[in-house]
Motif scaffolding. Structure first.
Motif, mmCIF file in Angstrom:
data_model
loop_
_atom_site.group_PDB
_atom_site.id
_atom_site.type_symbol
_atom_site.label_atom_id
_atom_site.label_comp_id
_atom_site.label_asym_id
_atom_site.label_seq_id
_atom_site.Cartn_x
_atom_site.Cartn_y
_atom_site.Cartn_z
ATOM 1 N N MET A 191 11.269 -1.197 15.290
ATOM 2 C CA MET A 191 12.655 -1.148 14.556
ATOM 3 C C MET A 191 13.181 -2.802 15.028
ATOM 4 S SD MET A 191 15.960 1.018 15.679
ATOM 5 C CE MET A 191 15.678 1.094 17.214
ATOM 6 N N THR A 192 14.058 -3.427 14.052
ATOM 7 C CA THR A 192 14.466 -4.565 14.312
ATOM 8 C C THR A 192 15.629 -4.517 15.337
ATOM 9 O OG1 THR A 192 15.702 -4.777 12.469
ATOM 10 C CG2 THR A 192 13.691 -5.437 12.085
ATOM 11 N N CYS A 193 15.976 -5.598 15.980
ATOM 12 C CA CYS A 193 17.479 -5.455 16.656
ATOM 13 C C CYS A 193 18.612 -5.230 15.879
ATOM 14 C CB CYS A 193 17.402 -6.884 17.610
ATOM 15 S SG CYS A 193 16.235 -7.005 19.122
ATOM 16 N N PHE A 252 13.991 6.374 13.098
ATOM 17 C CA PHE A 252 13.989 4.869 12.863
ATOM 18 C C PHE A 252 12.496 4.523 11.901
ATOM 19 C CE2 PHE A 252 16.835 5.180 16.516
ATOM 20 C CZ PHE A 252 17.695 4.686 15.948
ATOM 21 N N ARG A 253 11.570 5.277 12.061
ATOM 22 C CA ARG A 253 10.620 5.000 11.127
ATOM 23 C C ARG A 253 11.055 5.020 9.668
ATOM 24 N NH1 ARG A 253 7.644 7.616 7.827
ATOM 25 N NH2 ARG A 253 8.268 9.364 8.318
ATOM 26 N N LEU A 254 12.147 6.258 9.332
ATOM 27 C CA LEU A 254 12.601 6.174 8.078
ATOM 28 C C LEU A 254 13.445 4.910 7.605
ATOM 29 C CD1 LEU A 254 13.444 10.029 8.101
ATOM 30 C CD2 LEU A 254 11.543 8.740 6.894
ATOM 31 N N HIS A 255 14.124 4.631 8.643
ATOM 32 C CA HIS A 255 15.001 3.344 8.445
ATOM 33 C C HIS A 255 13.975 2.263 8.058
ATOM 34 C CE1 HIS A 255 19.300 3.771 9.505
ATOM 35 N NE2 HIS A 255 18.769 4.833 10.263
ATOM 36 N N ASP A 256 13.001 2.051 8.767
ATOM 37 C CA ASP A 256 12.063 0.999 8.408
ATOM 38 C C ASP A 256 11.380 1.019 7.022
ATOM 39 O OD1 ASP A 256 12.502 -0.308 10.872
ATOM 40 O OD2 ASP A 256 10.748 0.544 11.886
ATOM 41 N N GLU A 257 11.210 2.207 6.736
ATOM 42 C CA GLU A 257 10.626 2.453 5.195
ATOM 43 C C GLU A 257 11.821 1.969 4.258
ATOM 44 O OE1 GLU A 257 9.229 6.432 4.753
ATOM 45 O OE2 GLU A 257 7.511 5.867 6.089
ATOM 46 N N MET A 258 12.864 2.693 4.470
ATOM 47 C CA MET A 258 14.012 2.325 3.537
ATOM 48 C C MET A 258 14.093 0.868 3.290
ATOM 49 S SD MET A 258 16.439 5.564 4.418
ATOM 50 C CE MET A 258 17.918 4.759 4.552
ATOM 51 N N GLU A 259 14.137 0.082 4.664
ATOM 52 C CA GLU A 259 14.325 -1.310 4.776
ATOM 53 C C GLU A 259 13.181 -2.046 3.900
ATOM 54 O OE1 GLU A 259 14.240 -4.457 8.160
ATOM 55 O OE2 GLU A 259 15.878 -2.815 8.369
ATOM 56 N N ASP A 260 11.967 -1.871 3.956
ATOM 57 C CA ASP A 260 10.674 -2.251 3.430
ATOM 58 C C ASP A 260 11.198 -2.084 1.993
ATOM 59 O OD1 ASP A 260 9.868 -2.827 5.821
ATOM 60 O OD2 ASP A 260 8.474 -1.286 5.853
ATOM 61 N N ALA A 270 13.635 -1.507 0.145
ATOM 62 C CA ALA A 270 14.873 -2.259 -0.429
ATOM 63 C C ALA A 270 14.227 -3.748 -0.643
ATOM 64 C CB ALA A 270 16.173 -2.262 0.525
ATOM 65 N N GLU A 271 13.771 -4.106 0.284
ATOM 66 C CA GLU A 271 13.117 -5.697 0.293
ATOM 67 C C GLU A 271 12.244 -5.785 -0.781
ATOM 68 O OE1 GLU A 271 11.067 -6.955 3.938
ATOM 69 O OE2 GLU A 271 13.364 -6.531 5.140
ATOM 70 N N ARG A 272 11.215 -4.798 -0.944
ATOM 71 C CA ARG A 272 10.286 -4.897 -2.387
ATOM 72 C C ARG A 272 11.034 -4.953 -3.629
ATOM 73 N NH1 ARG A 272 7.936 -1.480 -5.894
ATOM 74 N NH2 ARG A 272 9.235 0.009 -5.546
ATOM 75 N N VAL A 273 12.183 -4.037 -3.774
ATOM 76 C CA VAL A 273 12.861 -3.690 -4.926
ATOM 77 C C VAL A 273 13.686 -5.047 -4.995
ATOM 78 C CG1 VAL A 273 14.829 -2.565 -6.157
ATOM 79 C CG2 VAL A 273 13.208 -1.205 -4.737
ATOM 80 N N ALA A 274 14.136 -5.781 -4.244
ATOM 81 C CA ALA A 274 14.656 -7.107 -4.387
ATOM 82 C C ALA A 274 13.856 -8.327 -4.689
ATOM 83 C CB ALA A 274 15.475 -7.343 -2.735
ATOM 84 N N LYS A 275 12.620 -8.087 -4.327
ATOM 85 C CA LYS A 275 11.848 -9.080 -4.840
ATOM 86 C C LYS A 275 11.479 -8.873 -6.228
ATOM 87 C CE LYS A 275 9.347 -9.982 -0.336
ATOM 88 N NZ LYS A 275 8.091 -9.680 0.447
ATOM 89 N N LEU A 276 11.401 -7.404 -6.423
ATOM 90 C CA LEU A 276 11.059 -7.384 -8.024
ATOM 91 C C LEU A 276 12.098 -7.890 -8.963
ATOM 92 C CD1 LEU A 276 9.268 -3.788 -7.807
ATOM 93 C CD2 LEU A 276 8.125 -5.989 -8.531
ATOM 94 N N ASP A 277 13.402 -7.485 -8.316
ATOM 95 C CA ASP A 277 14.532 -7.880 -9.162
ATOM 96 C C ASP A 277 14.547 -9.536 -9.405
ATOM 97 O OD1 ASP A 277 15.423 -5.263 -9.391
ATOM 98 O OD2 ASP A 277 16.909 -5.456 -7.702
ATOM 99 N N LYS A 278 14.053 -10.334 -8.403
ATOM 100 C CA LYS A 278 14.251 -11.581 -8.814
ATOM 101 C C LYS A 278 13.183 -12.196 -9.645
ATOM 102 C CE LYS A 278 16.024 -12.474 -4.230
ATOM 103 N NZ LYS A 278 15.608 -13.247 -2.778
ATOM 104 N N MET A 279 12.119 -11.363 -10.082
ATOM 105 C CA MET A 279 10.918 -11.814 -10.858
ATOM 106 C C MET A 279 11.619 -11.575 -12.402
ATOM 107 S SD MET A 279 7.890 -9.762 -9.085
ATOM 108 C CE MET A 279 6.513 -10.493 -10.049
ATOM 109 N N SER A 280 11.524 -12.406 -13.216
ATOM 110 C CA SER A 280 11.824 -12.535 -14.557
ATOM 111 C C SER A 280 10.690 -11.248 -15.305
ATOM 112 C CB SER A 280 11.510 -13.826 -15.402
ATOM 113 O OG SER A 280 10.317 -14.500 -15.332
#
Length: 197
Positions: free
Chosen positions: A1-3, A163-171, A173-183
């Motif tokens: 878990m991140t600080c 906190f494992r579930l938090h990490d999964e949700m964060e991962d 969200a990051e994956r979706v954010a990367k996809l959103d940036k792709m044309s």
């Protein structure tokens, strides 16, 4: 878990910290449910009904009854369908006097006040129906932690899973954010339109 994740969660949980209500072990299911799930020790039948009429339409349908008993919570994933059917069947038998497949507020009032009925205990627990954060808060954090809890104190299996579930949700969200940036997202192009097929 991140600080940062720990800090956010600790602030959220520490700010709402409250000790669970003590309830007589012989109390009826609704009383235990209100204490454990809602931190409410004094309520009347009308407020109980209204609180569990999740869509505020004046009656409980089958999904609201199952939700109140915690059967839609992930913790009930292993509960057999027969048990869920039993809950619905018994509640309807007790309250649905006009046999329309729902429990109307008037039927609830007649059951609790005129007939002095109480909700049965189906031995399925206190009836979890909050989101992941609130369930962790009221069933774990409040019992074992407080505003002085440090990251190294979060060693219970419930802490690790939360906190494992938090990490999964964060991962995710990051994956979706990367996809959103792709044309163009190549995985979304049907195979019949791809040149490399």
């Amino acid at each position: 878990m991140t600080c940062a994740a720990f800090a956010a969660v600790a602030i959220a949980h520490g700010g709402a910290h409250q000790k669970p209500l003590q309830v007589d072990p012989d109390a009826d299911w609704a009383t235990r449910h209100m204490a454990e799930e809602h931190h409410i020790g004094n309520f009347d039948p009308t407020s109980f009904f209204t609180l569990h009429d999740y869509d505020d339409n004046g009656f409980w349908d089958k999904s609201e009854i199952l939700k109140t008993y915690g059967m839609t919570d992930p913790s009930a994933k292993d509960t057999p369908q027969e048990k869920k059917d039993e809950i619905i069947r018994e509640i309807m038998k007790l309250m649905d006097t006009n046999n329309n497949g729902i429990v109307e507020k008037e039927e609830w009032t007649a059951f609790t006040q005129e007939r002095k009925g109480t909700l049965p205990d189906f031995q399925t627990g206190p009836g979890h129906h909050w989101d992941m954060e609130m369930e962790y808060e009221i069933h774990h954090w409040e019992k074992y932690h407080d505003e002085n809890t440090k990251e190294e104190d979060l060693i219970h299996p419930e802490d690790i899973e939360h906190f494992r579930l938090h990490d999964e949700m964060e991962d995710e969200a990051e994956r979706v954010a990367k996809l959103d940036k792709m044309s163009i997202v190549e995985q979304n192009i049907p195979a019949k339109f791809r040149k490399d097929v």
